[in-house]
Design a protein around this motif. Sequence first.
Motif, mmCIF file in Angstrom:
data_model
loop_
_atom_site.group_PDB
_atom_site.id
_atom_site.type_symbol
_atom_site.label_atom_id
_atom_site.label_comp_id
_atom_site.label_asym_id
_atom_site.label_seq_id
_atom_site.Cartn_x
_atom_site.Cartn_y
_atom_site.Cartn_z
ATOM 1 N N LEU A 144 37.918 -21.391 25.100
ATOM 2 C CA LEU A 144 37.242 -21.204 26.378
ATOM 3 C C LEU A 144 36.963 -22.538 27.048
ATOM 4 C CD1 LEU A 144 34.613 -18.470 25.403
ATOM 5 C CD2 LEU A 144 36.954 -18.153 26.266
ATOM 6 N N GLY A 145 37.325 -22.626 28.326
ATOM 7 C CA GLY A 145 36.972 -23.794 29.116
ATOM 8 C C GLY A 145 35.549 -23.694 29.627
ATOM 9 N N GLN A 146 35.114 -24.703 30.333
ATOM 10 C CA GLN A 146 33.759 -24.718 30.878
ATOM 11 C C GLN A 146 33.523 -23.506 31.771
ATOM 12 O OE1 GLN A 146 31.330 -27.188 30.285
ATOM 13 N NE2 GLN A 146 29.979 -25.732 31.294
ATOM 14 N N GLY A 147 32.533 -22.679 31.406
ATOM 15 C CA GLY A 147 32.180 -21.522 32.201
ATOM 16 C C GLY A 147 33.109 -20.334 32.051
ATOM 17 N N GLU A 148 34.168 -20.448 31.269
ATOM 18 C CA GLU A 148 35.085 -19.331 31.063
ATOM 19 C C GLU A 148 34.417 -18.264 30.199
ATOM 20 O OE1 GLU A 148 39.742 -18.554 29.691
ATOM 21 O OE2 GLU A 148 38.813 -20.538 29.460
ATOM 22 N N LEU A 149 34.654 -16.994 30.534
ATOM 23 C CA LEU A 149 33.948 -15.884 29.897
ATOM 24 C C LEU A 149 34.904 -14.992 29.119
ATOM 25 C CD1 LEU A 149 31.744 -14.836 32.962
ATOM 26 C CD2 LEU A 149 31.098 -16.357 31.087
ATOM 27 N N VAL A 150 34.397 -14.422 28.010
ATOM 28 C CA VAL A 150 35.132 -13.416 27.258
ATOM 29 C C VAL A 150 34.117 -12.506 26.578
ATOM 30 C CG1 VAL A 150 35.287 -14.746 25.095
ATOM 31 C CG2 VAL A 150 37.037 -13.052 25.623
ATOM 32 N N THR A 151 34.482 -11.246 26.412
ATOM 33 C CA THR A 151 33.640 -10.273 25.711
ATOM 34 C C THR A 151 34.337 -9.858 24.422
ATOM 35 O OG1 THR A 151 32.679 -9.429 27.774
ATOM 36 C CG2 THR A 151 32.546 -8.006 25.829
ATOM 37 N N VAL A 152 33.599 -9.878 23.302
ATOM 38 C CA VAL A 152 34.153 -9.554 21.991
ATOM 39 C C VAL A 152 33.283 -8.480 21.341
ATOM 40 C CG1 VAL A 152 34.710 -10.456 19.689
ATOM 41 C CG2 VAL A 152 35.082 -11.890 21.716
ATOM 42 N N ARG A 153 33.926 -7.528 20.680
ATOM 43 C CA ARG A 153 33.191 -6.534 19.902
ATOM 44 C C ARG A 153 32.788 -7.151 18.559
ATOM 45 N NH1 ARG A 153 34.136 -1.315 21.999
ATOM 46 N NH2 ARG A 153 34.336 -1.614 24.253
ATOM 47 N N PRO A 154 31.572 -6.901 18.093
ATOM 48 C CA PRO A 154 31.097 -7.513 16.841
ATOM 49 C C PRO A 154 31.983 -7.240 15.633
ATOM 50 C CG PRO A 154 29.243 -6.615 18.060
ATOM 51 C CD PRO A 154 30.483 -6.167 18.778
ATOM 52 N N ASP A 155 32.639 -6.068 15.571
ATOM 53 C CA ASP A 155 33.480 -5.742 14.426
ATOM 54 C C ASP A 155 34.677 -6.680 14.297
ATOM 55 O OD1 ASP A 155 31.941 -3.621 13.554
ATOM 56 O OD2 ASP A 155 32.973 -2.166 14.817
ATOM 57 N N TYR A 156 35.022 -7.394 15.379
ATOM 58 C CA TYR A 156 36.158 -8.313 15.370
ATOM 59 C C TYR A 156 35.727 -9.775 15.413
ATOM 60 C CZ TYR A 156 39.019 -4.206 16.349
ATOM 61 O OH TYR A 156 39.645 -2.986 16.270
ATOM 62 N N LEU A 157 34.452 -10.035 15.558
ATOM 63 C CA LEU A 157 33.953 -11.401 15.687
ATOM 64 C C LEU A 157 33.898 -12.082 14.320
ATOM 65 C CD1 LEU A 157 32.690 -13.636 17.442
ATOM 66 C CD2 LEU A 157 30.464 -12.523 17.077
ATOM 67 N N LEU A 158 34.390 -13.340 14.270
ATOM 68 C CA LEU A 158 34.361 -14.103 13.027
ATOM 69 C C LEU A 158 33.364 -15.253 13.113
ATOM 70 C CD1 LEU A 158 35.584 -14.386 10.195
ATOM 71 C CD2 LEU A 158 37.343 -15.856 11.198
ATOM 72 N N ALA A 159 33.474 -16.115 14.127
ATOM 73 C CA ALA A 159 32.587 -17.281 14.206
ATOM 74 C C ALA A 159 32.690 -17.923 15.580
ATOM 75 C CB ALA A 159 32.951 -18.299 13.128
ATOM 76 N N TYR A 160 31.645 -18.685 15.941
ATOM 77 C CA TYR A 160 31.669 -19.476 17.180
ATOM 78 C C TYR A 160 30.710 -20.650 17.039
ATOM 79 C CZ TYR A 160 27.330 -16.969 18.320
ATOM 80 O OH TYR A 160 26.058 -16.447 18.281
ATOM 81 N N PRO A 161 30.982 -21.776 17.717
ATOM 82 C CA PRO A 161 30.152 -22.975 17.588
ATOM 83 C C PRO A 161 28.941 -22.930 18.509
ATOM 84 C CG PRO A 161 31.998 -23.438 19.004
ATOM 85 C CD PRO A 161 32.179 -22.018 18.540
ATOM 86 N N ASP A 162 28.012 -23.862 18.253
ATOM 87 C CA ASP A 162 26.788 -23.914 19.055
ATOM 88 C C ASP A 162 27.053 -24.249 20.520
ATOM 89 O OD1 ASP A 162 25.542 -23.439 16.672
ATOM 90 O OD2 ASP A 162 24.769 -25.486 16.413
ATOM 91 N N SER A 163 28.214 -24.834 20.828
ATOM 92 C CA SER A 163 28.526 -25.201 22.215
ATOM 93 C C SER A 163 28.771 -23.989 23.095
ATOM 94 C CB SER A 163 29.772 -26.106 22.248
ATOM 95 O OG SER A 163 30.902 -25.435 21.711
ATOM 96 N N VAL A 164 29.042 -22.836 22.479
ATOM 97 C CA VAL A 164 29.325 -21.616 23.226
ATOM 98 C C VAL A 164 28.025 -20.851 23.479
ATOM 99 C CG1 VAL A 164 30.494 -19.383 23.133
ATOM 100 C CG2 VAL A 164 31.653 -21.429 22.305
ATOM 101 N N GLN A 165 27.838 -20.408 24.710
ATOM 102 C CA GLN A 165 26.688 -19.559 25.039
ATOM 103 C C GLN A 165 27.054 -18.099 24.792
ATOM 104 O OE1 GLN A 165 24.692 -20.541 28.848
ATOM 105 N NE2 GLN A 165 26.207 -22.189 29.040
ATOM 106 N N CYS A 166 26.078 -17.311 24.326
ATOM 107 C CA CYS A 166 26.382 -15.905 24.064
ATOM 108 C C CYS A 166 25.219 -15.015 24.485
ATOM 109 C CB CYS A 166 26.717 -15.683 22.593
ATOM 110 S SG CYS A 166 25.334 -15.898 21.474
ATOM 111 N N ARG A 167 25.585 -13.771 24.773
ATOM 112 C CA ARG A 167 24.613 -12.744 25.147
ATOM 113 C C ARG A 167 25.010 -11.445 24.469
ATOM 114 N NH1 ARG A 167 24.590 -10.260 31.146
ATOM 115 N NH2 ARG A 167 26.628 -9.606 30.343
ATOM 116 N N LEU A 168 24.044 -10.777 23.865
ATOM 117 C CA LEU A 168 24.271 -9.503 23.181
ATOM 118 C C LEU A 168 23.810 -8.378 24.091
ATOM 119 C CD1 LEU A 168 25.153 -8.415 20.352
ATOM 120 C CD2 LEU A 168 22.726 -8.429 19.734
ATOM 121 N N ARG A 169 24.643 -7.345 24.224
ATOM 122 C CA ARG A 169 24.257 -6.214 25.088
ATOM 123 C C ARG A 169 24.780 -4.905 24.505
ATOM 124 N NH1 ARG A 169 28.777 -4.807 28.240
ATOM 125 N NH2 ARG A 169 30.375 -6.447 28.323
ATOM 126 N N ALA A 170 24.145 -3.819 24.926
ATOM 127 C CA ALA A 170 24.547 -2.485 24.481
ATOM 128 C C ALA A 170 25.705 -1.981 25.335
ATOM 129 C CB ALA A 170 23.372 -1.523 24.579
#
Length: 207
Positions: A144-170
């Motif tokens: 992901l570049g600066q400000g680039e967005l992606v949505t991932v389902r938790p069942d497929y998520l493995l890992a991400y660094p502290d530099s990435v911002q995240c939001r959890l939603r229903a």
Amino acid sequence: MRVQTRHTPAFGVARVLLDPGESVQAAPDTLLASRFGVTEAPAGRGGVRAGKVAATVYTAPADGGWLDFAPLRPGDVYPLDLGGGTGWSVHRDAVLVRPSSVRHDAGWAPLQQLFGADSGFLEHYSGTGPLVLAAPGPVDAFELGQGELVTVRPDYLLAYPDSVQCRLRALDPGGSQSLRTGEGLAVDFAGPGTVLVQARNRRLSSA
């Protein structure tokens, strides 16, 4: 510590090469073989847990040693190199082997803010060295570049660094959700940074 992988991505095995006296933690059921002379002892209180099994500490003899680790289910093994400057949030069921130079940061504040008082599907790690992850399918990455967005389902998520911002939603505010498994939830990420995913559904692969 160095890591060599083989039989990936379907039936991955991680060979961990240790310097004299160096140690790692892993679930005992994942140890396939080791050089003669490697010693083992139960991890202390607060050590990494793999599923419901407490970790074991494996220590190399005076002239070094090696150990082979295999996940309990088919899939990939992935050495995630931590450089010391940035921590990573990792799916709680993904850690196969942790070197002594990598810390499990229990109670890490950003994850507490994400999950509240509940025990969520992520854990935080920091330090230096290769944290070996296990995935039920081939590991893939979203760069992901600066400000680039992606949505991932938790069942497929493995890992991400502290530099990435995240939001959890229903996915459906009126439907059933689980913070521990990620069922009914989605995670929105904003770059910069790398989001690691696996190509198979973790929850269904373990059914």
